[in-house]
Enzyme design. Structure first.
Site, PDB file in Angstrom:
ATOM      1  N   CYS A 170      -0.509  23.724  14.187  1.00  0.00           N
ATOM      2  CA  CYS A 170      -0.168  22.835  15.293  1.00  0.00           C
ATOM      3  C   CYS A 170       0.553  21.577  14.853  1.00  0.00           C
ATOM      4  O   CYS A 170       0.893  20.743  15.692  1.00  0.00           O
ATOM      5  CB  CYS A 170      -1.426  22.509  16.077  1.00  0.00           C
ATOM      6  SG  CYS A 170      -2.239  24.024  16.623  1.00  0.00           S
ATOM      7  N   HIS A 311      -2.105  13.510  19.270  1.00  0.00           N
ATOM      8  CA  HIS A 311      -2.346  14.943  19.170  1.00  0.00           C
ATOM      9  C   HIS A 311      -3.252  15.377  20.320  1.00  0.00           C
ATOM     10  O   HIS A 311      -3.012  16.376  20.952  1.00  0.00           O
ATOM     11  CB  HIS A 311      -2.966  15.276  17.811  1.00  0.00           C
ATOM     12  CG  HIS A 311      -3.086  16.747  17.579  1.00  0.00           C
ATOM     13  ND1 HIS A 311      -1.992  17.585  17.587  1.00  0.00           N
ATOM     14  CD2 HIS A 311      -4.165  17.549  17.361  1.00  0.00           C
ATOM     15  CE1 HIS A 311      -2.393  18.832  17.376  1.00  0.00           C
ATOM     16  NE2 HIS A 311      -3.694  18.836  17.251  1.00  0.00           N
ATOM     17  N   GLU A 321      -9.328  11.221  16.326  1.00  0.00           N
ATOM     18  CA  GLU A 321      -7.988  10.624  16.229  1.00  0.00           C
ATOM     19  C   GLU A 321      -7.993   9.204  16.815  1.00  0.00           C
ATOM     20  O   GLU A 321      -7.403   8.282  16.238  1.00  0.00           O
ATOM     21  CB  GLU A 321      -6.968  11.491  16.978  1.00  0.00           C
ATOM     22  CG  GLU A 321      -5.546  10.932  16.950  1.00  0.00           C
ATOM     23  CD  GLU A 321      -4.595  11.697  17.866  1.00  0.00           C
ATOM     24  OE1 GLU A 321      -5.069  12.462  18.718  1.00  0.00           O
ATOM     25  OE2 GLU A 321      -3.375  11.520  17.723  1.00  0.00           O
ATOM     26  N   LYS A 342      -0.422  16.576  26.336  1.00  0.00           N
ATOM     27  CA  LYS A 342      -1.012  17.923  26.438  1.00  0.00           C
ATOM     28  C   LYS A 342      -1.845  18.064  27.708  1.00  0.00           C
ATOM     29  O   LYS A 342      -2.126  19.178  28.135  1.00  0.00           O
ATOM     30  CB  LYS A 342      -1.883  18.213  25.209  1.00  0.00           C
ATOM     31  CG  LYS A 342      -1.077  18.408  23.919  1.00  0.00           C
ATOM     32  CD  LYS A 342      -1.969  18.838  22.764  1.00  0.00           C
ATOM     33  CE  LYS A 342      -1.179  19.042  21.480  1.00  0.00           C
ATOM     34  NZ  LYS A 342      -0.841  17.755  20.800  1.00  0.00           N
ATOM     35  N   HIS A 347      -1.277  22.829  25.186  1.00  0.00           N
ATOM     36  CA  HIS A 347      -1.046  22.700  23.743  1.00  0.00           C
ATOM     37  C   HIS A 347      -0.054  23.774  23.294  1.00  0.00           C
ATOM     38  O   HIS A 347      -0.380  24.951  23.262  1.00  0.00           O
ATOM     39  CB  HIS A 347      -2.382  22.841  23.011  1.00  0.00           C
ATOM     40  CG  HIS A 347      -2.308  22.548  21.537  1.00  0.00           C
ATOM     41  ND1 HIS A 347      -1.132  22.238  20.894  1.00  0.00           N
ATOM     42  CD2 HIS A 347      -3.282  22.502  20.593  1.00  0.00           C
ATOM     43  CE1 HIS A 347      -1.385  22.038  19.608  1.00  0.00           C
ATOM     44  NE2 HIS A 347      -2.679  22.185  19.406  1.00  0.00           N
ATOM     45  N   PHE A 406      -4.744  23.462  12.190  1.00  0.00           N
ATOM     46  CA  PHE A 406      -5.738  24.259  11.466  1.00  0.00           C
ATOM     47  C   PHE A 406      -5.384  24.256   9.977  1.00  0.00           C
ATOM     48  O   PHE A 406      -4.200  24.278   9.607  1.00  0.00           O
ATOM     49  CB  PHE A 406      -5.742  25.701  11.973  1.00  0.00           C
ATOM     50  CG  PHE A 406      -6.552  25.919  13.242  1.00  0.00           C
ATOM     51  CD1 PHE A 406      -7.099  24.858  13.951  1.00  0.00           C
ATOM     52  CD2 PHE A 406      -6.769  27.218  13.715  1.00  0.00           C
ATOM     53  CE1 PHE A 406      -7.842  25.084  15.121  1.00  0.00           C
ATOM     54  CE2 PHE A 406      -7.509  27.450  14.873  1.00  0.00           C
ATOM     55  CZ  PHE A 406      -8.043  26.384  15.575  1.00  0.00           C
TER      56      PHE A 406
END
Lengths: 419, 77
Positions: A170, A311, A321, A342, A347, A406
């Site tokens: 991502c 994010h 975050e 998002k 996403h 990831f």
């Protein structure tokens, strides 16, 4: 070291096909989520996503025939189709048409994807099991490989410079922009087409992320409420699809041809968590270091940041975050606006960093930050302005995009207005 | 024969995106109809599927034109 600016933008998103219509709907707080239409998902734990709306091109729908002949569409996975479409928009927007062989050698492509042709792999595997290996198409492999967007774009436009691809889950899109900017700074190219694309909304894609407990599952009745970053009732991300592409260009090269300039790529930071395959470290150290490296690269202070496109996936990780941003900003935390788009696009995985960097560039252009929708009950108290449910008009000279993936991979980009 | 030719022509038009008039007896898939080597592999697979036959690789290499394809399939059936 040379400066790198952005001279072209392209978007295919769940909100709309095209940059301006996507941006208009984003500022209006529209959600791109709905019940999955491209296959029957009723037996899955999640039956909703943010899909690209196909159509004849009217009302923001995506008309694939505008970008690729029907016989060519059959030979590529949708992530390549979306990627080529967004690249076409960005290249046309930039007005860059190499005239000489030297120009072509100095123009490269660096486009990534998080997963690549997952749908093609799924469908071809089933076909092979049912009808045997002789039925596997010769276009299966070149239609599913991640670097084939870069390949297709270079073939189509004759761009013979660096031809590369990024795969960092991502954070792919942000890494692609950052790496491409470095190639220009290092002198390997004058112009780079860069970005990310994704099309993983298929049975095995949803089932796989469901197994990781990553997707929202509770909002079958109203998918538009499912993506709710920072909200106490968030329960996972909503998958999106599409592509974001930019044309990056060496500053003097852009000026010499009188190109329109959206923003400058001021800084780029990268880090690794060294912690877990899917979860970020709860201390948020990796995110913070990526942002600090990007700021240091840009030569600016955290207090100079006006807008952060977070994010913020609508998972437990949102507040990690946020805490990292609070530490980074210190006393200046109350003057920054940070939103997660998002909440509207879902996403887009490997395309997320690219489309969200474009949103940050448009925030600089139009002096307005898109909202975080569905933020009704904040999960935590914060001095940071999360632009809940309404776009925020304000000065935006410096904007940051964060993207984490990831494997514990983090990327931050610092973008700035060009005076 | 004409039935086979019609079905082969339909496949060629569909896969290569060419106009029906261009698919003549002597039209070469690669030289006249814009196919590349991967397209010809896919065409042969489509013929196998449509007619329920198997076309071995060495035979597939001899099928260069529309006429070759119709002749081979008619004899194989």
């Amino acid at each position: 070291m040379s400066r790198v600016v952005v001279t072209g933008l392209g978007l295919v998103t769940p909100l709309a096909d095209g940059v301006e219509e996507t941006w208009r709907r984003l500022l209006a707080g529209r959600s791109g989520a709905g019940t999955i239409r491209q296959f029957d998902a009723s037996h899955l734990a999640t039956d909703y996503a943010c899909e690209v709306k196909r159509g004849d091109g009217s009302d923001g729908t995506f008309d694939a025939d505008r970008y690729m002949e029907p016989k060519e569409q059959r030979k590529v996975d949708d992530f390549i189709l979306f990627g080529v479409a967004a690249a076409q928009q960005a290249i046309e927007d930039s007005g860059w048409v190499p005239q000489t062989e030297e120009d072509r050698h100095r123009t490269g492509v660096l486009i990534g994807s998080g997963i690549g042709g997952l749908k093609s792999i799924q469908d071809t595997t089933i076909l092979m099991k049912e009808k045997g290996p002789r039925r596997v198409s010769p276009f299966f492999i070149p239609g599913a490989l991640i670097n084939l967007i870069s390949g297709q774009v270079s073939i189509r436009y004759g761009f013979k410079g660096p031809n590369h691809a990024v795969v960092t889950a991502c954070s792919t899109g942000a890494h692609a922009l950052g790496d491409a900017a470095r190639l220009i700074k290092y002198g390997n190219a004058d112009v780079m087409v860069a970005g990310g694309a994704e099309a993983a909304i298929c049975e095995i894609g949803i089932a796989g992320f469901n197994a990781c407990k990553a997707l929202s599952t509770k909002r079958k009745d109203d998918p538009t409420k499912a993506s709710r970053p920072y909200d106490a009732d968030r329960d996972g991300f909503v998958m999106g699809e599409g592509a974001g592409m930019v044309v990056l260009e060496e500053y003097e090269h852009a000026r010499a041809r009188g190109a329109k300039i959206y923003a400058e790529v001021l800084g780029y930071g990268l880090s690794g968590d060294a912690y877990h395959i899917t979860a970020p470290n709860e201390d948020g150290d990796g995110a913070e270091r990526a942002m600090r490296m990007a700021l240091s690269d840009a030569g600016i202070a955290a207090a100079d940041i006006d807008y952060i496109n977070a994010h913020g996936t609508s998972t437990m990780a949102d507040v990690i975050e946020l805490a990292a941003v609070e530490r980074l900003m210190g006393n200046a935390a109350s003057r920054v606006t940070m939103s997660s788009t998002k909440s509207m696009t879902g996403h887009l995985l490997g395309a997320a960093g690219a489309i969200e960097s474009i949103f940050a560039m448009l925030a600089i252009r139009d002096q307005v930050c898109p909202p975080t929708i569905n933020l009704d009950t904040p999960a935590v108290e914060t001095p940071v302005d999360l632009a809940p449910n309404a776009a925020r008009s304000r000065d935006v000279r410096i904007a940051v995009n964060n993207s984490f993936g990831f494997g514990g991979t983090n990327a931050s980009l610092v973008l700035g207005a060009v005076a | 024969m004409s039935d086979v030719a019609d079905r082969v022509r339909k496949i060629v038009v569909e896969h290569l995106g060419v106009e029906e008039e261009k698919v003549t007896e002597s039209a070469s898939f690669i030289d006249d109809l814009g196919a590349d080597s991967l397209d010809t592999v896919e065409l042969v697979m489509a013929f196998e599927e449509e007619f329920g036959i198997e076309i071995p690789d060495d035979a597939a290499e001899t099928i260069q034109t529309f006429g070759d394809a119709v002749k081979f399939i008619s004899e194989a059936q």
